[in-house]
Scaffold this active site. Structure first.
Site, short mmCIF file in Angstrom:
data_model
loop_
_atom_site.label_atom_id
_atom_site.label_comp_id
_atom_site.label_asym_id
_atom_site.label_seq_id
_atom_site.Cartn_x
_atom_site.Cartn_y
_atom_site.Cartn_z
N CYS A 156 5.96 5.60 9.20
CA CYS A 156 4.78 6.36 8.80
C CYS A 156 4.00 6.92 9.99
CB CYS A 156 3.86 5.48 7.95
SG CYS A 156 4.67 4.82 6.48
N ASN A 204 1.99 8.00 -1.34
CA ASN A 204 2.30 7.70 0.06
C ASN A 204 3.65 8.32 0.40
OD1 ASN A 204 3.22 6.51 2.46
ND2 ASN A 204 2.25 4.55 2.03
N HIS A 252 -2.80 8.65 8.02
CA HIS A 252 -1.66 8.44 7.13
C HIS A 252 -2.19 8.04 5.77
CE1 HIS A 252 1.76 6.84 5.15
NE2 HIS A 252 1.48 5.58 5.42
#
Length: 330
Positions: A121, A286, A255
């Site tokens: 990520c 996500n 993020h």
């Protein structure tokens, strides 16, 4: 030996995203995957209302190329003039074949350098720093940085701790040589002590506790505590390296892990009310390495007055890896 490259700077000049056609609400996802959950539970724990899931034709290279082409178009640059393509992805399941090469092959123009980046990520922020260094060092003038994910390929559809959270999509930023610095030096690193908090192992020998190999395994509460205990310090270091304070920021684009983390980080950083905070996770989910460029694109589309403002980016995730930097928004 010439040292003219030492005065070269890099900046983000265009950003764009690709969101899969299929959008599923929490209730639709829970019903289709027969999860022991509810819309209310997912919203309260993650802030996610809906997410995009890729169809069979929406491959990593297809989504990545769409985003890359649009980022170049928005920057007013022909893809034939792009020197290099970097693709960050943690859901690529064929390491023998480069996603970046496949994306580059879909872009009109000459052959160019291309390579993959895997920092989970944090991948987009890590690749952004690589692009900055490639330009500052005089190697290239224009680099496309892409984050592309099909997280639905590596998520156990029956796991209520990950199934409602992760989603698919791609985002891209064109980084070009610039007269003034547009990307600050990062604060980045990794912490192997937390490697088991978020894993995706393909070896059947790694199977334990009923998990099937190849699926994402996440220890959510422990990961949340690690993020809140470490990431604010990293973000603060990135701000200091840019030579500014949080009061100078126009936007905070972390993020998009889940909205509880986004809000918790904004509070921990004591951001003034004047700083726009991205909450793109609410309708995107996500998307790992794709989440920051997707969120940046959405924020600029919704608030075009932020163009030219400074934004703090920070990615964090499996590894555990992290990377943060301040950029001037295109």
């Amino acid at each position: 030996m010439s040292v003219e490259w030492e005065s070269r700077h890099a900046a983000v000049t265009g950003v764009a995203g690709y969101r899969p056609v299929n959008s599923l609400s929490n209730s639709e996802l829970i019903s289709s995957r027969d999860l022991d959950s509810s819309d209310d539970w997912v919203r309260r724990r993650t802030g996610i209302i809906s997410r995009r899931l890729a169809g069979s034709a929406e491959t990593l290279e297809v989504m990545g190329a769409h985003a890359a082409l649009e980022a170049a178009r928005r920057a007013g640059v022909d893809t034939g003039d792009v020197d290099c393509v970097l693709v960050a992805s943690m859901s690529h399941r064929d390491p023998e074949h480069s996603v970046a090469r496949a994306v580059a092959d879909r872009l009109p123009g000459r052959p160019r350098a291309a390579f993959d980046v895997n920092a989970a990520c944090a991948g987009f922020c890590a690749a952004l720093e690589m692009a900055r260094c490639l330009i500052a060092g005089g190697t290239f003038d224009r680099v496309l940085v892409v984050g592309a994910e099909r997280m639905s390929d590596i998520v156990d559809p029956g796991d209520r701790s990950t199934s409602p959270i992760f989603a698919d999509g791609a985002g891209a930023a064109l980084v070009t040589v610039a007269a003034e610095p547009g990307i600050a030096a990062p604060a980045w690193g990794s912490d192997g002590s937390g490697a088991d908090l978020l894993t995706c192992r393909a070896d059947p020998a790694d199977e334990k506790d009923g998990w099937e190999p190849g699926f994402l395994r996440m220890q959510g509460p422990e990961l949340y505590r690690w993020v809140m205990g470490h990431v604010p310090e990293v973000a603060g270091a990135a701000v200091r390296r840019a030579g500014i304070t949080v009061a100078d920021l126009g936007a905070f684009i972390p993020h998009q892990a889940n909205d509880r983390m986004v809000r918790g980080l904004a509070t921990a950083l004591r951001l003034p009310d004047t700083v726009a905070v991205s909450h793109d996770v609410a309708h995107t989910g996500n998307t790992s390495a794709a989440s920051i460029p997707l969120a940046m694109t959405a924020l600029l589309d919704e608030s075009p007055h932020l163009s030219g403002e400074l934004a703090l980016l920070i990615g964090f995730g499996a590894g555990l890896s992290y990377a943060a930097q301040v950029v001037r928004l295109p």
